[in-house]
Enzyme design. Structure first.
Site, PDB file in Angstrom:
ATOM      1  N   GLY A  12      -0.859   3.175  -5.182  1.00 46.59           N
ATOM      2  CA  GLY A  12      -0.887   2.081  -5.007  1.00 46.59           C
ATOM      3  C   GLY A  12      -1.096   1.932  -3.265  1.00 46.59           C
ATOM      4  N   ASN A 113       3.155  10.672  -4.949  1.00 45.16           N
ATOM      5  CA  ASN A 113       2.831  12.535  -5.409  1.00 45.16           C
ATOM      6  C   ASN A 113       1.647  12.540  -6.804  1.00 45.16           C
ATOM      7  OD1 ASN A 113       5.422  13.754  -4.543  1.00 45.16           O
ATOM      8  ND2 ASN A 113       5.973  10.992  -5.345  1.00 45.16           N
ATOM      9  N   THR A 141       2.090   6.908   0.735  1.00 41.86           N
ATOM     10  CA  THR A 141       2.502   6.104   0.050  1.00 41.86           C
ATOM     11  C   THR A 141       3.732   5.366   0.303  1.00 41.86           C
ATOM     12  OG1 THR A 141       4.482   6.031  -2.110  1.00 41.86           O
ATOM     13  CG2 THR A 141       4.117   7.723  -0.269  1.00 41.86           C
ATOM     14  N   ASP A 143       6.674   4.449  -0.515  1.00 42.24           N
ATOM     15  CA  ASP A 143       7.726   5.309  -1.043  1.00 42.24           C
ATOM     16  C   ASP A 143       8.480   6.341   0.065  1.00 42.24           C
ATOM     17  OD1 ASP A 143       7.785   2.721  -3.142  1.00 42.24           O
ATOM     18  OD2 ASP A 143       6.397   4.433  -4.207  1.00 42.24           O
ATOM     19  N   MET A 189      10.447  -3.066  -3.425  1.00 46.13           N
ATOM     20  CA  MET A 189       9.919  -1.705  -4.607  1.00 46.13           C
ATOM     21  C   MET A 189      10.808  -0.801  -3.733  1.00 46.13           C
ATOM     22  SD  MET A 189       5.295  -2.258  -3.963  1.00 46.13           S
ATOM     23  CE  MET A 189       5.013  -3.260  -5.073  1.00 46.13           C
ATOM     24  N   GLY A 190      10.762   0.345  -4.815  1.00 43.37           N
ATOM     25  CA  GLY A 190      10.954   1.215  -5.091  1.00 43.37           C
ATOM     26  C   GLY A 190      11.974   1.201  -6.442  1.00 43.37           C
ATOM     27  N   LEU A 301       3.322  -7.921  -1.050  1.00 43.59           N
ATOM     28  CA  LEU A 301       2.792  -8.199   0.505  1.00 43.59           C
ATOM     29  C   LEU A 301       3.766  -6.555   0.669  1.00 43.59           C
ATOM     30  CD1 LEU A 301       4.306 -12.052   0.586  1.00 43.59           C
ATOM     31  CD2 LEU A 301       1.935 -11.089   0.862  1.00 43.59           C
ATOM     32  N   GLN A 302       3.998  -6.452   0.508  1.00 44.67           N
ATOM     33  CA  GLN A 302       4.955  -4.794   0.798  1.00 44.67           C
ATOM     34  C   GLN A 302       3.950  -3.783   1.315  1.00 44.67           C
ATOM     35  OE1 GLN A 302       9.257  -3.780  -0.997  1.00 44.67           O
ATOM     36  NE2 GLN A 302       7.406  -5.368  -2.364  1.00 44.67           N
TER      37      GLN A 302
END
Length: 411
Positions: A12, A113, A141, A143, A189-190, A301-302
């Protein structure tokens, strides 16, 4: 540097993934690389011999600056899992034939990852077969779940967007609820780690109370307790705002999104597509409490809001890209560049480098002590950790009132 460099992007994208690409390109050129190639669509594209000479698209210092502020992946990405070496050596033979044909000295992969798993396997194969190429990973990332690095490029800008947008959603809800009760659920997200959702707490300040509840995937989610908590809050206020991770799960291990109409899509790494968590919970609240509800998904959008990128994040992304080339040029392989936090006040960081075998396929979770005892918010320690990463702005180059991006046309 005597040979050429090849760089790819995977997984991503983020608002600053191209800043790392710019860092790779600038440092490779400065260290004497004859050519800097870009893989189109990561390792999957390379297998189809899809690559470009980046000097055809990055022609000036202005192009470098525009690239740093261009969202998404300039080269295109993939989610392609290399097989284990013993399972299919033909793929590795093909990759190294291409690398040798291009006289590649350094292979740089920008990703999370799964991408570090690619670096690990390629560097292992090179050692096993006596190949000379060096393989180094650049962390990326939103995340923020990569092990051994204090944080990952991309996370700071995503956190800044989430905090800003949460604040705006709260303001919108308050201004639109005269004598009407409303529950707004924001889905962030997450999958397994709640770093992004926790960033919603940064919206809290003198002019905003922040979200009322925050739920991270690190803890089991109890729908009945959640509903009771919202009901109690509505006794005191008209608007309740909740931030939830898309990956929250109930006691039996199912994602909350699976309780609604979740997608059956699974990617090459076995990851389910998660969406619909906020919608499901909004329906539960409307059914059980009867008030107006609204589900808000920040969605892509994040990771793509480069207009709101953190200057700290842009600069660090560029820095780790350059550090990867330097490490590979000086003989490191099977490694990933990491960010080490040197100081909190004033905030300072430096790059380090770690064995990718200790990073690939691992996940860094939000520490339990950074989540409140009842599991409905994050602590001040969490906020103190994130706040330095969202500082500063990185204004876009504007043309006709719209940000200008670097674009290579149809790939």
């Amino acid at each position: 540097m005597k040979g050429n460099v090849i760089v790819g992007q995977s997984g991503g994208p983020t608002a600053v993934i191209n800043s790392s690409l710019a860092g790779v390109y600038r440092t490779a050129v400065d260290r004497g690389a004859k050519k800097v190639y870009g893989m189109l669509y990561g390792i999957q594209g390379l297998l189809d011999e899809q690559y470009v000479d980046l000097s055809k698209y990055i022609r000036s210092d202005l192009d470098v600056e525009i690239l740093k502020r261009t969202p998404s992946a300039f080269l295109g990405t993939c989610r392609y899992k290399l097989p284990d070496i013993h399972e299919n050596q033909e793929i590795y033979v093909k990759i190294f034939e291409i690398l040798n044909k291009l006289n590649i000295e350094c292979f740089i992969y920008i990703g999370g990852n799964d991408s570090m798993d690619t670096i690990k396997k390629l560097s292992d194969y090179a050692i096993l077969t006596g190949q000379s190429q060096k393989f180094v990973g650049v962390p990326k990332t939103i995340d923020n779940d990569l092990a051994l690095t204090d944080h990952t490029p991309g996370y700071g800008s995503a956190a800044k967007y989430i905090a800003t947008s949460t604040k705006e959603v709260i303001r919108d809800g308050i201004g639109f609820s005269y004598k009407k009760q409303q529950v707004i659920i924001i889905e962030i997200m997450g999958r397994n780690a709640g770093w992004l959702t926790g960033a919603a707490a940064l919206s809290r300040g003198e002019d905003c109370d922040g979200p009322d509840l925050i739920y991270l995937p690190e803890l089991t989610f109890d729908i009945e307790k959640f509903t009771a908590k919202v009901r109690k809050l509505l006794e005191k206020k008209d608007v309740v705002v909740v931030a939830v991770s898309e990956g929250i799960r109930i006691k039996d291990g199912r994602y909350v999104s699976e309780l609604g109409s979740a997608s059956d899509y699974v990617d090459a790494f076995g990851h389910k597509q998660l969406t619909g968590t906020a919608s499901y919970l909004a329906n539960v609240i409307h059914r059980d409490i009867g008030c107006k509800t609204r589900a808000v998904e920040f969605s892509t959008l994040q990771r793509s809001a480069a207009h709101l990128a953190s200057r700290v994040d842009v600069n660090e992304a560029f820095m780790v890209g350059g550090a990867a080339v330097k490490a590979a040029d000086e003989g490191d392989s099977g490694k990933m560049v990491v960010i080490d936090r040197v100081s909190d006040d004033p905030y300072q960081c430096a790059t380090g480098i770690y064995d990718v075998h200790k990073i690939a396929n691992g996940e860094k979770m939000v520490p339990r002590e950074w989540i409140t005892k009842d599991g409905t918010y994050v602590t001040e320690e969490f906020i103190d950790y994130v706040r330095p990463l969202i500082q500063g702005d990185s204004p876009s180059v504007m043309v006709d009132g719209i940000p200008r991006h670097l674009y290579m046309g149809k790939k």
